[in-house]
Motif scaffolding. Sequence first.
Motif, PDB file in Angstrom:
ATOM      1  N   ILE A  50     -13.468   3.907 -36.783  1.00 11.18           N
ATOM      2  CA  ILE A  50     -14.778   3.027 -36.658  1.00 11.18           C
ATOM      3  C   ILE A  50     -14.245   1.151 -35.318  1.00 11.18           C
ATOM      4  CG2 ILE A  50     -17.087   1.627 -37.047  1.00 11.18           C
ATOM      5  CD1 ILE A  50     -17.107   3.684 -39.959  1.00 11.18           C
ATOM      6  N   ASP A  51     -14.840   1.256 -34.466  1.00 13.12           N
ATOM      7  CA  ASP A  51     -14.764   0.332 -33.237  1.00 13.12           C
ATOM      8  C   ASP A  51     -15.095  -1.066 -34.112  1.00 13.12           C
ATOM      9  OD1 ASP A  51     -13.010  -1.103 -31.914  1.00 13.12           O
ATOM     10  OD2 ASP A  51     -14.013  -0.764 -29.965  1.00 13.12           O
ATOM     11  N   LEU A  52     -14.861  -2.081 -35.029  1.00 15.36           N
ATOM     12  CA  LEU A  52     -15.546  -2.974 -35.519  1.00 15.36           C
ATOM     13  C   LEU A  52     -15.016  -3.742 -35.532  1.00 15.36           C
ATOM     14  CD1 LEU A  52     -17.807  -1.980 -38.322  1.00 15.36           C
ATOM     15  CD2 LEU A  52     -19.085  -2.570 -36.096  1.00 15.36           C
ATOM     16  N   PRO A  53     -16.038  -5.351 -34.726  1.00 16.11           N
ATOM     17  CA  PRO A  53     -14.523  -6.209 -34.762  1.00 16.11           C
ATOM     18  C   PRO A  53     -14.225  -6.297 -36.580  1.00 16.11           C
ATOM     19  CG  PRO A  53     -16.414  -7.011 -33.261  1.00 16.11           C
ATOM     20  CD  PRO A  53     -16.216  -5.853 -33.782  1.00 16.11           C
ATOM     21  N   LYS A 103     -24.979   0.964 -39.278  1.00 14.76           N
ATOM     22  CA  LYS A 103     -24.286   0.283 -38.328  1.00 14.76           C
ATOM     23  C   LYS A 103     -24.406  -1.221 -38.116  1.00 14.76           C
ATOM     24  CE  LYS A 103     -25.170   3.849 -34.450  1.00 14.76           C
ATOM     25  NZ  LYS A 103     -25.351   4.115 -33.208  1.00 14.76           N
ATOM     26  N   TRP A 104     -22.415  -1.646 -38.587  1.00 16.50           N
ATOM     27  CA  TRP A 104     -22.556  -3.299 -38.461  1.00 16.50           C
ATOM     28  C   TRP A 104     -22.156  -3.486 -37.337  1.00 16.50           C
ATOM     29  CZ3 TRP A 104     -24.374  -4.785 -43.003  1.00 16.50           C
ATOM     30  CH2 TRP A 104     -24.482  -4.109 -43.983  1.00 16.50           C
ATOM     31  N   ASP A 105     -22.124  -5.330 -36.898  1.00 18.34           N
ATOM     32  CA  ASP A 105     -21.977  -6.095 -36.027  1.00 18.34           C
ATOM     33  C   ASP A 105     -20.575  -6.041 -36.081  1.00 18.34           C
ATOM     34  OD1 ASP A 105     -24.630  -5.373 -34.399  1.00 18.34           O
ATOM     35  OD2 ASP A 105     -25.102  -7.341 -35.362  1.00 18.34           O
ATOM     36  N   ILE A 106     -19.873  -6.664 -37.236  1.00 15.36           N
ATOM     37  CA  ILE A 106     -18.807  -7.550 -37.895  1.00 15.36           C
ATOM     38  C   ILE A 106     -18.472  -6.553 -39.245  1.00 15.36           C
ATOM     39  CG2 ILE A 106     -19.565  -9.335 -37.782  1.00 15.36           C
ATOM     40  CD1 ILE A 106     -16.976 -10.556 -36.484  1.00 15.36           C
ATOM     41  N   ILE A 107     -17.167  -7.124 -39.590  1.00 19.78           N
ATOM     42  CA  ILE A 107     -16.709  -7.242 -40.880  1.00 19.78           C
ATOM     43  C   ILE A 107     -16.056  -8.213 -41.245  1.00 19.78           C
ATOM     44  CG2 ILE A 107     -15.160  -5.792 -42.850  1.00 19.78           C
ATOM     45  CD1 ILE A 107     -16.593  -3.274 -41.460  1.00 19.78           C
ATOM     46  N   ALA A 147      -6.142  -6.145 -37.615  1.00 18.50           N
ATOM     47  CA  ALA A 147      -7.656  -7.691 -37.983  1.00 18.50           C
ATOM     48  C   ALA A 147      -7.608  -8.196 -36.522  1.00 18.50           C
ATOM     49  CB  ALA A 147      -6.955  -8.170 -39.018  1.00 18.50           C
ATOM     50  N   GLN A 148      -8.937  -8.656 -36.045  1.00 21.10           N
ATOM     51  CA  GLN A 148      -8.780  -9.827 -34.926  1.00 21.10           C
ATOM     52  C   GLN A 148      -8.691 -10.815 -35.164  1.00 21.10           C
ATOM     53  OE1 GLN A 148     -10.873  -6.986 -35.199  1.00 21.10           O
ATOM     54  NE2 GLN A 148     -10.087  -5.754 -33.185  1.00 21.10           N
ATOM     55  N   ASP A 149      -8.576 -11.137 -36.095  1.00 21.98           N
ATOM     56  CA  ASP A 149      -7.574 -12.816 -36.108  1.00 21.98           C
ATOM     57  C   ASP A 149      -8.678 -13.366 -37.913  1.00 21.98           C
ATOM     58  OD1 ASP A 149      -7.815 -15.603 -36.059  1.00 21.98           O
ATOM     59  OD2 ASP A 149      -9.680 -15.927 -34.769  1.00 21.98           O
ATOM     60  N   PHE A 150      -7.446 -14.673 -38.186  1.00 21.09           N
ATOM     61  CA  PHE A 150      -7.266 -14.308 -39.673  1.00 21.09           C
ATOM     62  C   PHE A 150      -7.707 -16.176 -40.332  1.00 21.09           C
ATOM     63  CE2 PHE A 150      -5.946 -14.678 -44.123  1.00 21.09           C
ATOM     64  CZ  PHE A 150      -5.226 -13.445 -44.351  1.00 21.09           C
ATOM     65  N   LEU A 162     -16.729 -10.573 -30.268  1.00 21.61           N
ATOM     66  CA  LEU A 162     -18.728  -9.736 -30.490  1.00 21.61           C
ATOM     67  C   LEU A 162     -18.061  -9.668 -28.988  1.00 21.61           C
ATOM     68  CD1 LEU A 162     -21.360 -11.372 -32.605  1.00 21.61           C
ATOM     69  CD2 LEU A 162     -20.546  -9.505 -32.942  1.00 21.61           C
ATOM     70  N   ALA A 163     -17.842 -10.656 -28.149  1.00 22.50           N
ATOM     71  CA  ALA A 163     -17.452 -10.482 -26.900  1.00 22.50           C
ATOM     72  C   ALA A 163     -17.024  -9.445 -26.600  1.00 22.50           C
ATOM     73  CB  ALA A 163     -17.205 -11.514 -26.176  1.00 22.50           C
ATOM     74  N   GLU A 164     -15.435  -9.488 -26.693  1.00 24.51           N
ATOM     75  CA  GLU A 164     -14.680  -8.116 -26.883  1.00 24.51           C
ATOM     76  C   GLU A 164     -14.943  -6.684 -27.212  1.00 24.51           C
ATOM     77  OE1 GLU A 164     -11.091  -9.319 -28.158  1.00 24.51           O
ATOM     78  OE2 GLU A 164     -10.745 -11.172 -26.491  1.00 24.51           O
ATOM     79  N   ALA A 165     -15.479  -6.969 -28.158  1.00 21.50           N
ATOM     80  CA  ALA A 165     -15.673  -5.240 -29.113  1.00 21.50           C
ATOM     81  C   ALA A 165     -17.809  -4.400 -27.500  1.00 21.50           C
ATOM     82  CB  ALA A 165     -17.026  -5.278 -29.895  1.00 21.50           C
ATOM     83  N   ASP A 166     -18.069  -5.759 -27.538  1.00 24.65           N
ATOM     84  CA  ASP A 166     -19.111  -5.073 -26.284  1.00 24.65           C
ATOM     85  C   ASP A 166     -18.500  -4.686 -25.096  1.00 24.65           C
ATOM     86  OD1 ASP A 166     -22.116  -4.700 -25.224  1.00 24.65           O
ATOM     87  OD2 ASP A 166     -21.646  -6.274 -23.675  1.00 24.65           O
ATOM     88  N   GLY A 167     -17.406  -5.179 -24.933  1.00 28.95           N
ATOM     89  CA  GLY A 167     -16.465  -5.166 -23.467  1.00 28.95           C
ATOM     90  C   GLY A 167     -15.974  -3.941 -23.607  1.00 28.95           C
TER      91      GLY A 167
END
Length: 333
Positions: free
Chosen positions: A77-80, A50-54, A101-104, A121-126
């Motif tokens: 897979i729901d990952l930032p 499992k990963w926290d972010i890509i 993509a969440q950001d560029f 990460l906060a939004e993913a946790d939400g």
Amino acid sequence: MSKQLHVLLVEDSEDDALLLLRELKRGGYQVEYERVDTPDAMIAALDSRKWDIIIADYIMPQFSGVSALKILKQKEIDLPFILVSGKIEDEVAVDAMKAGAQDFIKKDNFARLVPAIERELAEADGRLKRKVAEEALRKSEEKYRSMVETANEGIFVIDQERRFTFVNQHTMDMLGYAADEIMGRKFDEFVVPHEMTDHLKESRERTKGKVSQYERTFLRKDNRTICCIASVSPLFDENNRFMGSFGMLMDITERKKKEEEIRSLNAELEQRVRERTAELEKKNIELERFNKVFVGRELRMIELKKQITKLEKEMEEIKKNNGRKEGKIGEPT
């Protein structure tokens, strides 16, 4: 205290990867990472843990950030997912964001990286918490829907106009209608006419917040009637506006039939007792009359016997007296 962060880096340049990791450490993260630069390597990394972010480079010789994003979407897979690039046009950034993509972030502006990661990460946790809550709610709804659908009572909901908005299977079975034949129709349509006045009175009480339990007779689709105990509660919204009613119906038709049979049997038994009592009273009167006649006759017979005995004694005395007289007449003078 350092924050643990598991990063999957989609990056062909080791130097760029080290710059990115240094920025994360400066931001207070203790980073565990894996660097991949091909589709197969990325798929293997996603399957391994499992990963926290890509964080993915937008352009690479054998791979691209957009392709990496597609792989992530395909695996559901729901990952930032944050794209980075040395050069990028605004239109490309917009397209990437539209693709998911969440950001560029430009590589010459890594100062934005840590805030972007913290935000994502906060939004993913939400999202995860909402997903867990929604799943729990879904299971709870399924559980209670199963309970409602398998309940031995009819369960229904009606709106302010007394139109059905929900009925469970048992309500349909009790009334003999399918769901689409009941939904949207007025509750009043199923009440027998001679109970309509009381039904409307009870309905008015519900708008005042009253909870009631009463007997109600309904007309089935096959024109048979069914007697129920109705337990009905009012429904109000957060502004205390009346929204309708929630109710439960318990079929007591068979019980009412048995009660009627018992009443009929009791009435028949009472009638038989009355008839038997009247017959016994009549017999007693006849017996009393007979006894009076019999006793009177016995008394007369006793009196007659006494009179006969007395006459016999008198006759005997007369005979004795006559004998003595005859003897005296025959003596010599």
